[in-house]
Design a protein around this motif. Structure first.
Motif, PDB file in Angstrom:
ATOM      1  N   UNK A 241       2.888   0.595  -3.933  1.00  0.00           N
ATOM      2  CA  UNK A 241       3.857   0.814  -2.854  1.00  0.00           C
ATOM      3  C   UNK A 241       3.345   0.181  -1.574  1.00  0.00           C
ATOM      4  N   UNK A 242       4.262  -0.017  -0.644  1.00  0.00           N
ATOM      5  CA  UNK A 242       3.967  -0.673   0.627  1.00  0.00           C
ATOM      6  C   UNK A 242       2.922   0.115   1.411  1.00  0.00           C
ATOM      7  N   UNK A 243       2.092  -0.616   2.165  1.00  0.00           N
ATOM      8  CA  UNK A 243       1.034   0.017   2.962  1.00  0.00           C
ATOM      9  C   UNK A 243       1.588   0.932   4.048  1.00  0.00           C
ATOM     10  N   UNK A 244       2.827   0.741   4.443  1.00  0.00           N
ATOM     11  CA  UNK A 244       3.448   1.586   5.475  1.00  0.00           C
ATOM     12  C   UNK A 244       3.796   2.976   4.947  1.00  0.00           C
ATOM     13  N   UNK A 245       3.700   3.156   3.659  1.00  0.00           N
ATOM     14  CA  UNK A 245       3.992   4.440   3.024  1.00  0.00           C
ATOM     15  C   UNK A 245       2.688   5.135   2.647  1.00  0.00           C
TER      16      UNK A 245
ATOM     17  N   UNK B 107       5.091   9.764   2.993  1.00  0.00           N
ATOM     18  CA  UNK B 107       5.246   9.969   4.429  1.00  0.00           C
ATOM     19  C   UNK B 107       5.304   8.599   5.064  1.00  0.00           C
ATOM     20  N   UNK B 108       6.316   8.432   5.931  1.00  0.00           N
ATOM     21  CA  UNK B 108       6.460   7.181   6.677  1.00  0.00           C
ATOM     22  C   UNK B 108       5.578   7.279   7.914  1.00  0.00           C
ATOM     23  N   UNK B 109       4.817   6.234   8.215  1.00  0.00           N
ATOM     24  CA  UNK B 109       4.015   6.232   9.437  1.00  0.00           C
ATOM     25  C   UNK B 109       4.920   6.392  10.646  1.00  0.00           C
ATOM     26  N   UNK B 110       4.380   6.981  11.714  1.00  0.00           N
ATOM     27  CA  UNK B 110       5.174   7.233  12.919  1.00  0.00           C
ATOM     28  C   UNK B 110       5.673   5.957  13.575  1.00  0.00           C
ATOM     29  N   UNK B 111       4.885   4.913  13.522  1.00  0.00           N
ATOM     30  CA  UNK B 111       5.241   3.678  14.234  1.00  0.00           C
ATOM     31  C   UNK B 111       5.712   2.569  13.287  1.00  0.00           C
TER      32      UNK B 111
ATOM     33  N   UNK C 280      11.475  -0.676  11.520  1.00  0.00           N
ATOM     34  CA  UNK C 280      12.635  -0.534  10.652  1.00  0.00           C
ATOM     35  C   UNK C 280      12.625  -1.640   9.612  1.00  0.00           C
ATOM     36  N   UNK C 281      12.948  -1.288   8.378  1.00  0.00           N
ATOM     37  CA  UNK C 281      12.966  -2.282   7.314  1.00  0.00           C
ATOM     38  C   UNK C 281      12.970  -1.617   5.958  1.00  0.00           C
ATOM     39  N   UNK C 282      12.801  -2.421   4.945  1.00  0.00           N
ATOM     40  CA  UNK C 282      12.736  -1.919   3.576  1.00  0.00           C
ATOM     41  C   UNK C 282      11.301  -1.979   3.106  1.00  0.00           C
ATOM     42  N   UNK C 283      10.861  -0.904   2.466  1.00  0.00           N
ATOM     43  CA  UNK C 283       9.501  -0.816   1.961  1.00  0.00           C
ATOM     44  C   UNK C 283       9.569  -0.506   0.473  1.00  0.00           C
ATOM     45  N   UNK C 284       8.905  -1.339  -0.302  1.00  0.00           N
ATOM     46  CA  UNK C 284       9.052  -1.264  -1.748  1.00  0.00           C
ATOM     47  C   UNK C 284       8.085  -0.288  -2.409  1.00  0.00           C
ATOM     48  N   UNK C 285       8.601   0.349  -3.442  1.00  0.00           N
ATOM     49  CA  UNK C 285       7.811   1.132  -4.379  1.00  0.00           C
ATOM     50  C   UNK C 285       7.999   0.421  -5.712  1.00  0.00           C
ATOM     51  N   UNK C 286       6.919  -0.145  -6.223  1.00  0.00           N
ATOM     52  CA  UNK C 286       6.988  -0.943  -7.446  1.00  0.00           C
ATOM     53  C   UNK C 286       6.382  -0.185  -8.620  1.00  0.00           C
ATOM     54  N   UNK C 287       7.007  -0.338  -9.743  1.00  0.00           N
ATOM     55  CA  UNK C 287       6.593   0.353 -10.947  1.00  0.00           C
ATOM     56  C   UNK C 287       6.379  -0.680 -12.038  1.00  0.00           C
ATOM     57  N   UNK C 288       5.220  -0.629 -12.687  1.00  0.00           N
ATOM     58  CA  UNK C 288       4.961  -1.508 -13.818  1.00  0.00           C
ATOM     59  C   UNK C 288       4.761  -0.647 -15.053  1.00  0.00           C
ATOM     60  N   UNK C 289       5.513  -0.947 -16.076  1.00  0.00           N
ATOM     61  CA  UNK C 289       5.394  -0.227 -17.341  1.00  0.00           C
ATOM     62  C   UNK C 289       4.277  -0.895 -18.137  1.00  0.00           C
TER      63      UNK C 289
END
Length: 161
Positions: free
Chosen positions: A72-76, A126-130, A133-142
């Motif tokens: 997942x994105x570092x912002x998450x 948890x989204x960082x306070x700062x 705005x944008x899309x942040x990905x959560x990626x799943x690999x089977x």
């Protein structure tokens, strides 16, 4: 007389054509098992908030065990992983800071595969306070998915594609 032969020949040719097309059988071709899919459900959140996303399973042909890797994105910030109890034998890394996070299910006592569809796990971020705005990905690999089959009275684990 010649006209009559032509008419009879034409009539027989039409009958043969009709018999050929009407007598031919058409067969549908389909996969013997549905293709399973693990999907991360999209959600909307604001900076500083927590958001829970589901990982869902659909098209389940019968699953005995599965191993997935989550990135997942570092912002998450991953703060909670909750098994939805759809599949048995849930295992997960305890350290949520380590990426990719391994999510696994294996029911060592089962003698049949689970064919249920729905949410398999809930992930709370948890989204960082700062965070901008944008899309942040959560990626799943089977990584691995197996189902149970019996061959000559013996239980076997078979790879699910």
């Amino acid at each position: 007389m010649m006209k009559m032969r032509r008419k009879i020949s034409l009539f027989l040719a039409i009958i043969l054509i009709v018999l050929f097309f009407c007598g031919s059988r058409k067969y549908g071709v389909s996969a013997s098992t549905p293709m399973p899919a693990f999907t991360v459900v999209s959600e909307i959140a604001t900076a500083g908030d927590e958001v829970t996303v589901a990982v869902e399973l659909s098209g389940n042909p019968g699953i005995h065990s599965a191993t997935l890797e989550l990135d997942y994105a570092d912002e998450l910030e991953l703060v909670k992983v909750e098994d939805a109890e759809l599949l048995e034998g849930f295992l997960s890394d305890a350290n949520y800071d380590e990426k990719p996070l391994v999510l696994a299910w294996e029911d060592s006592l089962a003698d049949t595969s689970n064919t249920t569809n729905g949410a398999v796990v809930y992930l709370t971020f948890r989204m960082e306070d700062d965070v901008p705005e944008g899309e942040y990905e959560v990626n799943l690999q089977v990584c691995e998915v197996y189902r149970i089959e019996y061959a000559e009275g013996q239980l076997e684990l078979v790879d699910v594609e």
